[in-house]
Design a protein around this motif. Sequence first.
Motif, PDB file in Angstrom:
ATOM      1  N   LEU A 189       0.824  -1.212   0.000  1.00  9.90           N
ATOM      2  CA  LEU A 189       0.000   0.000   0.000  1.00  9.90           C
ATOM      3  C   LEU A 189       0.851   1.252   0.000  1.00  9.90           C
ATOM      4  CD1 LEU A 189      -2.809   1.367   0.333  1.00  9.90           C
ATOM      5  CD2 LEU A 189      -2.462   1.193   2.814  1.00  9.90           C
ATOM      6  N   PHE A 190       1.841   1.290   0.888  1.00  8.01           N
ATOM      7  CA  PHE A 190       2.669   2.487   1.002  1.00  8.01           C
ATOM      8  C   PHE A 190       3.557   2.689  -0.224  1.00  8.01           C
ATOM      9  CE2 PHE A 190       2.440   1.659   5.822  1.00  8.01           C
ATOM     10  CZ  PHE A 190       1.233   2.322   5.900  1.00  8.01           C
ATOM     11  N   SER A 191       4.027   1.591  -0.806  1.00  7.31           N
ATOM     12  CA  SER A 191       4.945   1.706  -1.947  1.00  7.31           C
ATOM     13  C   SER A 191       4.217   2.077  -3.233  1.00  7.31           C
ATOM     14  CB  SER A 191       5.728   0.408  -2.145  1.00  7.31           C
ATOM     15  OG  SER A 191       4.862  -0.653  -2.478  1.00  7.31           O
ATOM     16  N   THR A 192       2.963   1.671  -3.376  1.00  7.51           N
ATOM     17  CA  THR A 192       2.232   1.947  -4.620  1.00  7.51           C
ATOM     18  C   THR A 192       1.466   3.265  -4.581  1.00  7.51           C
ATOM     19  OG1 THR A 192       0.330   0.649  -3.827  1.00  7.51           O
ATOM     20  CG2 THR A 192       1.966  -0.493  -5.186  1.00  7.51           C
ATOM     21  N   SER A 193       1.273   3.806  -3.392  1.00 12.73           N
ATOM     22  CA  SER A 193       0.492   5.041  -3.275  1.00 12.73           C
ATOM     23  C   SER A 193       1.259   6.259  -3.787  1.00 12.73           C
ATOM     24  CB  SER A 193       0.100   5.288  -1.815  1.00 12.73           C
ATOM     25  OG  SER A 193       1.239   5.605  -1.039  1.00 12.73           O
ATOM     26  N   LYS A 194       2.591   6.187  -3.733  1.00  8.14           N
ATOM     27  CA  LYS A 194       3.453   7.320  -4.095  1.00  8.14           C
ATOM     28  C   LYS A 194       3.187   8.533  -3.212  1.00  8.14           C
ATOM     29  CE  LYS A 194       5.173   4.899  -7.461  1.00  8.14           C
ATOM     30  NZ  LYS A 194       6.509   4.289  -7.321  1.00  8.14           N
ATOM     31  N   ASP A 195       2.558   8.292  -2.063  1.00  9.86           N
ATOM     32  CA  ASP A 195       2.298   9.354  -1.100  1.00  9.86           C
ATOM     33  C   ASP A 195       3.365   9.276  -0.018  1.00  9.86           C
ATOM     34  OD1 ASP A 195       1.423  11.151   0.764  1.00  9.86           O
ATOM     35  OD2 ASP A 195      -0.565  10.264   1.050  1.00  9.86           O
ATOM     36  N   PHE A 196       4.411  10.081  -0.156  1.00 13.52           N
ATOM     37  CA  PHE A 196       5.548   9.954   0.742  1.00 13.52           C
ATOM     38  C   PHE A 196       5.275  10.521   2.132  1.00 13.52           C
ATOM     39  CE2 PHE A 196       7.605   9.932  -3.532  1.00 13.52           C
ATOM     40  CZ  PHE A 196       8.008   8.613  -3.485  1.00 13.52           C
ATOM     41  N   SER A 197       4.110  11.151   2.313  1.00 14.81           N
ATOM     42  CA  SER A 197       3.730  11.575   3.667  1.00 14.81           C
ATOM     43  C   SER A 197       3.428  10.356   4.533  1.00 14.81           C
ATOM     44  CB  SER A 197       2.515  12.500   3.612  1.00 14.81           C
ATOM     45  OG  SER A 197       1.351  11.793   3.202  1.00 14.81           O
ATOM     46  N   LEU A 198       3.205   9.216   3.900  1.00 17.03           N
ATOM     47  CA  LEU A 198       2.953   7.969   4.626  1.00 17.03           C
ATOM     48  C   LEU A 198       4.242   7.320   5.117  1.00 17.03           C
ATOM     49  CD1 LEU A 198       0.265   6.381   2.261  1.00 17.03           C
ATOM     50  CD2 LEU A 198      -0.135   7.511   4.461  1.00 17.03           C
ATOM     51  N   PHE A 199       5.379   7.810   4.644  1.00 13.09           N
ATOM     52  CA  PHE A 199       6.666   7.228   5.022  1.00 13.09           C
ATOM     53  C   PHE A 199       7.089   7.764   6.390  1.00 13.09           C
ATOM     54  CE2 PHE A 199       8.755   5.456   0.951  1.00 13.09           C
ATOM     55  CZ  PHE A 199       7.523   5.059   0.454  1.00 13.09           C
ATOM     56  N   THR A 200       6.370   7.316   7.413  1.00 20.07           N
ATOM     57  CA  THR A 200       6.657   7.733   8.781  1.00 20.07           C
ATOM     58  C   THR A 200       7.228   6.573   9.578  1.00 20.07           C
ATOM     59  OG1 THR A 200       4.451   7.104   9.583  1.00 20.07           O
ATOM     60  CG2 THR A 200       4.702   9.337   8.684  1.00 20.07           C
ATOM     61  N   GLN A 201       7.835   6.904  10.712  1.00 17.34           N
ATOM     62  CA  GLN A 201       8.397   5.853  11.556  1.00 17.34           C
ATOM     63  C   GLN A 201       7.298   4.929  12.068  1.00 17.34           C
ATOM     64  OE1 GLN A 201      11.827   5.457  12.181  1.00 17.34           O
ATOM     65  NE2 GLN A 201      11.136   3.472  12.950  1.00 17.34           N
ATOM     66  N   ALA A 202       6.132   5.509  12.390  1.00 14.93           N
ATOM     67  CA  ALA A 202       5.029   4.699  12.896  1.00 14.93           C
ATOM     68  C   ALA A 202       4.547   3.695  11.856  1.00 14.93           C
ATOM     69  CB  ALA A 202       3.878   5.599  13.336  1.00 14.93           C
ATOM     70  N   ASN A 203       4.403   4.140  10.612  1.00 17.17           N
ATOM     71  CA  ASN A 203       3.957   3.223   9.560  1.00 17.17           C
ATOM     72  C   ASN A 203       5.010   2.167   9.261  1.00 17.17           C
ATOM     73  OD1 ASN A 203       1.416   4.292   9.156  1.00 17.17           O
ATOM     74  ND2 ASN A 203       2.074   5.719   7.558  1.00 17.17           N
ATOM     75  N   TYR A 204       6.272   2.577   9.270  1.00 19.73           N
ATOM     76  CA  TYR A 204       7.353   1.618   9.052  1.00 19.73           C
ATOM     77  C   TYR A 204       7.369   0.574  10.161  1.00 19.73           C
ATOM     78  CZ  TYR A 204      12.047  -0.365   8.755  1.00 19.73           C
ATOM     79  OH  TYR A 204      13.098  -1.245   8.684  1.00 19.73           O
ATOM     80  N   ASP A 205       7.185   1.010  11.403  1.00 23.49           N
ATOM     81  CA  ASP A 205       7.168   0.077  12.532  1.00 23.49           C
ATOM     82  C   ASP A 205       6.051  -0.950  12.385  1.00 23.49           C
ATOM     83  OD1 ASP A 205       9.326   1.322  13.688  1.00 23.49           O
ATOM     84  OD2 ASP A 205       8.141   2.508  15.112  1.00 23.49           O
ATOM     85  N   ASN A 206       4.912  -0.529  11.842  1.00 17.74           N
ATOM     86  CA  ASN A 206       3.802  -1.450  11.642  1.00 17.74           C
ATOM     87  C   ASN A 206       4.141  -2.510  10.590  1.00 17.74           C
ATOM     88  OD1 ASN A 206       1.646  -1.148  13.381  1.00 17.74           O
ATOM     89  ND2 ASN A 206       0.767   0.563  12.253  1.00 17.74           N
ATOM     90  N   ILE A 207       4.804  -2.085   9.532  1.00 28.59           N
ATOM     91  CA  ILE A 207       5.234  -3.043   8.506  1.00 28.59           C
ATOM     92  C   ILE A 207       6.151  -4.082   9.126  1.00 28.59           C
ATOM     93  CG2 ILE A 207       6.555  -3.363   6.381  1.00 28.59           C
ATOM     94  CD1 ILE A 207       5.646  -0.572   5.519  1.00 28.59           C
ATOM     95  N   VAL A 208       7.117  -3.626   9.908  1.00 26.83           N
ATOM     96  CA  VAL A 208       8.078  -4.525  10.545  1.00 26.83           C
ATOM     97  C   VAL A 208       7.369  -5.469  11.510  1.00 26.83           C
ATOM     98  CG1 VAL A 208      10.105  -4.674  12.046  1.00 26.83           C
ATOM     99  CG2 VAL A 208       9.958  -2.875  10.317  1.00 26.83           C
ATOM    100  N   LYS A 209       6.448  -4.914  12.288  1.00 27.45           N
ATOM    101  CA  LYS A 209       5.716  -5.714  13.279  1.00 27.45           C
ATOM    102  C   LYS A 209       5.029  -6.903  12.624  1.00 27.45           C
ATOM    103  CE  LYS A 209       1.611  -5.456  16.241  1.00 27.45           C
ATOM    104  NZ  LYS A 209       0.517  -4.571  16.751  1.00 27.45           N
ATOM    105  N   TYR A 210       4.337  -6.657  11.522  1.00 26.17           N
ATOM    106  CA  TYR A 210       3.558  -7.718  10.900  1.00 26.17           C
ATOM    107  C   TYR A 210       4.361  -8.579   9.927  1.00 26.17           C
ATOM    108  CZ  TYR A 210      -0.652  -5.579  12.815  1.00 26.17           C
ATOM    109  OH  TYR A 210      -1.608  -5.089  13.667  1.00 26.17           O
ATOM    110  N   LYS A 211       5.260  -7.943   9.184  1.00 24.12           N
ATOM    111  CA  LYS A 211       5.926  -8.682   8.108  1.00 24.12           C
ATOM    112  C   LYS A 211       7.185  -9.409   8.548  1.00 24.12           C
ATOM    113  CE  LYS A 211       7.201  -8.230   3.253  1.00 24.12           C
ATOM    114  NZ  LYS A 211       7.451  -7.330   2.118  1.00 24.12           N
ATOM    115  N   CYS A 212       7.810  -8.927   9.605  1.00 23.81           N
ATOM    116  CA  CYS A 212       9.109  -9.495   9.984  1.00 23.81           C
ATOM    117  C   CYS A 212       9.131 -10.081  11.391  1.00 23.81           C
ATOM    118  CB  CYS A 212      10.196  -8.418   9.854  1.00 23.81           C
ATOM    119  SG  CYS A 212      11.836  -8.949  10.382  1.00 23.81           S
TER     120      CYS A 212
END
Length: 365
Positions: A189-212
Motif C-alpha cells: 500500500l505504502f509503496s504503490t500510493s506514491k504518497d511519501f507523507s505515509l513514510f513515517t516511523q510509525a507506519n514503518y514500525d507497523n510493517i516490521v511488526k507484521y511482516k518481519c
Amino acid sequence: MLLTKLHIRGLRSSAIWRASKAESLLQKGDYFNSTLSKVVANGLINTEFSKTPSLVDRIKKMTEYYTTERLPLQGHMTLIAYEMLEKPENVTDNSMYQAEIIACAMELLQSYFLIMDDIEDGATSRHGKTCWHLLPDVKTLALNDSSIFRSTIHEILKQNFSGPLYTQLLDTFNDAYSQVAIGQHLDTLFSTSKDFSLFTQANYDNIVKYKCTYYTMRLPLMLAMILTNRADEESFKLAENLCREVGDLFQMKNDFMDCFDSESESGKSGTDIQEGKCTWLAVKSLERGTPEQRTTFTTCYGSWDQEHVDTIKNLYKDLDLIALYEEEQRIRYKIFMQKVQALPSNATPTPELFLKLLQMAQAGQ
C-alpha cells in the motif's frame, strides 16, 4: 555485532551451551534437507494431492527449489528452542522427530512467504537463481503453486498431530499467515500510493511488526513452547516483547543490505528503491533531509531509471545514513540485551534461550 565475552562465558558455563542433540543433528550436513524431503513425501501420502502424481512431483520440486537452497534458520531455531525448553527426560528420538516435523513446516512456511513476496515485488532472483514465478513451466501458475504449498503445510500438520496440540499448532500457523499478509498489504500500500507523507516511523514500525517480527524469532519460540506444553499468555507476551526488538534489528539490516549490497541477505536482488518501498532508509531520508533533498527524494524515489536509483543512494550517503544505521543497530541491540538481562532466571522463555537464538540469528545473517 556479536554477543559480549561476558555473555558467552555465562552460556558456556551452563549445560545449555554444550552440544545438544538438536545441534548435533543440524551439524550433519544435509540432515535437515533429507528430513524435510521425508516429511514432505510422507505428508502427501493418502491426500488428494497423491491422486495426481504430477502435482506431487511439482510440490517436491518447489520444496527443493525454494527451501533447500538457503540456511533453514527458523527451522534450526525451532529445534534448539524445543530442546532448551523441554525437560531433559522428555527429549527422546520420537519427541525430537516431532520437533523436526514442526521445524520443517516452519521452513515450508518461509518458502511460501518468499514465493508470494517475489511475485508481488516482481523480483527476478532469489538465492542466485531465477525466481520460481519466472520459470518457463511456472509463470501464471505461481499463484496456484503457492496455494498448494500452503495446503501441503496443513497436510503435514494434520497427518502428524492430533487433539489440542494439533489445534494449537494450526492456529499458530494460521496466525502467521494473517500477520504476514497484513504486513505485505501495508508494505505494498505504502509503496504503490506514491504518497511519501505515509513514510513515517510509525507506519514503518507497523510493517516490521507484521511482516518481519512475527516469524523472525517469535514464531519458532511459540512453536517450541506449544510442543513443550509451556505455552501461556504470559510467556507469549514476553516472547512478543523481546522478539520485537530482534525484528527491528533484522528488518533494518535487510533494508540496508538491499540498498548497499548487490544481493541482500534474503537472497533476493535488491529493488527497494525502484519499487518505492517504505524502508528504514527512506523514512530517515525524509526525516533528516533539507527541503531540497526531500524534493530530490520525491522526484527520484520509486523509479527504475538507474540514474535516479544512483541519486537516491548518493542522497543516503550525503545524509550519513550509514553511520546512523550503525548507531541505531548498537542502541537497539543494547536495549535488547538489557531486557534479557533483566529477566528472572526462571522466565519462560529463559534468558539463555533468547541469547542463544539471537546468536544463531546473527550467525545466519
